[in-house]
Design an enzyme around this catalytic site. Structure first.
Site, mmCIF file in Angstrom:
data_model
loop_
_atom_site.group_PDB
_atom_site.id
_atom_site.type_symbol
_atom_site.label_atom_id
_atom_site.label_comp_id
_atom_site.label_asym_id
_atom_site.label_seq_id
_atom_site.Cartn_x
_atom_site.Cartn_y
_atom_site.Cartn_z
ATOM 1 N N GLU A 71 10.267 20.338 -9.397
ATOM 2 C CA GLU A 71 10.906 20.098 -10.691
ATOM 3 C C GLU A 71 10.395 18.817 -11.345
ATOM 4 O OE1 GLU A 71 15.216 20.480 -11.263
ATOM 5 O OE2 GLU A 71 15.197 21.782 -9.528
ATOM 6 N N GLN B 85 -2.741 0.443 5.480
ATOM 7 C CA GLN B 85 -1.697 -0.541 5.785
ATOM 8 C C GLN B 85 -0.509 -0.443 4.836
ATOM 9 O OE1 GLN B 85 -3.030 -4.536 6.396
ATOM 10 N NE2 GLN B 85 -1.014 -5.213 7.007
ATOM 11 N N GLU C 83 -7.985 1.582 11.236
ATOM 12 C CA GLU C 83 -8.044 0.597 12.320
ATOM 13 C C GLU C 83 -6.681 0.538 12.982
ATOM 14 O OE1 GLU C 83 -7.252 -3.209 11.934
ATOM 15 O OE2 GLU C 83 -5.738 -2.547 10.521
ATOM 16 N N ASN D 155 9.055 -3.652 0.424
ATOM 17 C CA ASN D 155 9.048 -2.279 0.933
ATOM 18 C C ASN D 155 10.439 -1.686 0.995
ATOM 19 O OD1 ASN D 155 6.325 -2.464 1.150
ATOM 20 N ND2 ASN D 155 6.312 -2.921 3.337
ATOM 21 N N THR E 128 -5.669 -8.861 -3.725
ATOM 22 C CA THR E 128 -5.834 -8.973 -2.269
ATOM 23 C C THR E 128 -7.284 -8.738 -1.873
ATOM 24 O OG1 THR E 128 -5.276 -6.653 -2.058
ATOM 25 C CG2 THR E 128 -3.493 -8.224 -1.751
ATOM 26 N N ASN F 295 2.762 -4.628 -6.622
ATOM 27 C CA ASN F 295 3.447 -5.678 -5.871
ATOM 28 C C ASN F 295 3.984 -6.780 -6.762
ATOM 29 O OD1 ASN F 295 3.129 -4.449 -3.457
ATOM 30 N ND2 ASN F 295 1.328 -5.599 -2.848
ATOM 31 N N GLY G 98 -9.502 -0.083 1.186
ATOM 32 C CA GLY G 98 -10.544 0.877 1.494
ATOM 33 C C GLY G 98 -9.974 2.160 2.062
ATOM 34 N N THR G 99 -8.998 2.013 2.976
ATOM 35 C CA THR G 99 -8.454 3.207 3.635
ATOM 36 C C THR G 99 -7.582 3.996 2.669
ATOM 37 O OG1 THR G 99 -8.418 1.979 5.705
ATOM 38 C CG2 THR G 99 -7.209 4.026 5.656
#
Length: 453
Positions: free
Chosen positions: A254, A11, A71, A228, A179, A206, A144-145
């Protein structure tokens, strides 16, 4: 051409990816459907953007990237979002069930079902390149991902494309804001892999970026979109020299050469300046020396870590916009005189500068002001060890009680992997400590030389 393939995992990786591609399209005048309006097409000689986009026969520009998640929901947002026509449908890969914040699921059980499809897609992208330079990988190490599958991906890329550089943008867990409960496990396990299989890892966190948004942009409650877009500016500045011409262009390899003194010491801090809102920018004169100073401000670092607690080994300053080498040299000379900014004494020069004449672009209706010049700094500082030691303490508290470990073992991991990864990180902390100390011991010997000058 020196192409770069971007891989967005999980995500966090995908949402940062959305912000990046949105910005790249604006910078190159590419519309959300991948077309480049005719007036832009007349600048056909300026094809440097082909490092990031490939052009089809129909004149459509397709990003050289892959979005992967275990997912479907996040990838589906891209499939239905504003830029749905930009990406090749096969570049958006999603599995059926998620990694559930579990490194082992991402790395072993669920991950291995998707990995071959991804590598196959990356192989096609790579075949489409004339001179592939390397990979940019975007992921978070707490989930996890991003952690499990991201590491699996890096390991497989090392096998298939051993010599190509790999730059990682890692969203690292924040000190206060969490999180997931098992973040420390995932982070330690994935850092173990990052140590071995990536060339440069740029740490983002974050909480640090929230604080920058709150302080500099007066956004009371920053959203992930605010964060973001700021991260996208950093990534855009880093890659601007691959996509536009400039006086001092900097290649992906470089970064490695100039920033990584020893293979394991490759975790970087980043900062970006000026982060100002439109109301303020109107009243401020942001000169080269001012933005350079604010890039070195501890409060502007994009990871929660105070560079004053360590020493810099090297740093890379990427300027863009209305900047000339003379100003840069003056700004750097001023930085060198500051007592608060310390360099290790075995690396006396310490600065790599790049200048790109393309001024920064901002997203219309976004938070950032349109400015004439900006700088992005990537620095290698011994202070980053703070980030690891914080994570290790949290890991130790949980691991002492073997809390949550059964979820990992149940997915086919062995308990030994935990202690192995933890020992590797302990060694890393030690490495950083030694890199900082080495110089003190050498100081006695150096004094003899200085007397001769």
């Amino acid at each position: 051409m020196r192409e770069v393939i971007s891989i967005h995992v999980g995500q966090a990786g995908i949402q940062v990816g959305n912000a990046c591609w949105e910005l790249f399209c604006l910078e190159h005048g590419i519309q959300p459907d991948g077309q480049m309006p005719s007036d832009k097409a007349s600048r056909a000689n300026d094809d440097a953007f082909n490092t990031f986009f490939s052009e089809t026969g129909a004149g459509k520009h397709v990003p050289r990237c892959v979005f992967v998640d275990l997912e479907p929901t996040v990838v589906d947002e891209v499939r239905t979002g504003t830029y749905r026509q930009l990406f090749h449908p096969e570049q958006l890969i999603s599995g059926k069930e998620d990694a559930a914040n579990n490194f082992a699921r991402g790395h072993y059980t669920i991950g291995k079902e998707v990995i071959d499809v991804c590598l196959d897609r990356i192989r096609k992208l790579a075949d489409n390149c004339t001179g592939l330079q390397g990979f940019l990988m975007f992921s978070a190490v707490g989930g996890g991902t991003g952690s499990g599958f991201g590491c699996l991906m890096l390991e497989r890329l090392s096998v298939d494309y051993g010599k190509k550089s790999k730059l990682n943008f890692c969203c690292w867990p924040s000190p206060q804001v969490s999180t997931a409960v098992v973040e420390p496990y995932n982070s330690v396990l994935s850092t173990h892999s990052l140590l071995e299989h990536t060339d440069v890892a740029i740490m983002l966190d974050n909480e640090a970026i929230y604080d920058i948004c709150r302080r500099n942009l007066d956004i009371e409650r920053p959203t992930y979109t605010n964060l973001n877009r700021l991260i996208a500016q950093v990534i855009s500045s880093l890659t601007a020299s691959l996509r536009f011409d400039g006086a001092l262009n900097v290649d992906v390899t470089e970064f490695q050469t100039n920033l990584v003194p020893y293979p394991r010491i490759h975790f970087m801090l980043s900062s970006y300046a000026p982060v100002v809102s439109a109301e303020k920018a109107y009243h401020e004169q942001l000169s080269v020396s001012e933005i350079t100073n604010s890039a070195f401000e501890p409060a502007n670092m994009m990871a929660k870590c105070d560079p004053r607690h360590g020493k810099y080994m090297a740093c890379c300053l990427m300027y863009r916009g209305d900047v000339v080498p003379k100003d840069v040299n003056a700004a750097v000379a001023t930085i060198k005189t500051k007592r608060t900014i310390q360099f290790v004494d075995w690396c006396p020069t310490g600065f790599k500068c790049g200048i790109n004449y393309q001024p920064p672009t901002v997203v219309p209706g976004g938070d950032l002001a349109k400015v004439m010049r900006a700088v992005c700094m990537i620095s290698n500082s011994t202070a980053i060890a703070e980030v690891f030691s914080r994570m290790d303490q949290k890991f130790d508290l949980m691991y002492a009680k073997r809390a949550f470990v059964h979820w990992y073992v149940g997915e086919g991991m062995e308990e030994g992997e935990f202690s192995e990864a933890r020992e590797d990180l302990a060694a890393l902390e030690k490495d950083y400590e030694e890199v900082g100390i080495e110089s003190n011991e050498a100081e006695g010997e150096d004094e003899g030389y200085e007397a001769d000058y």
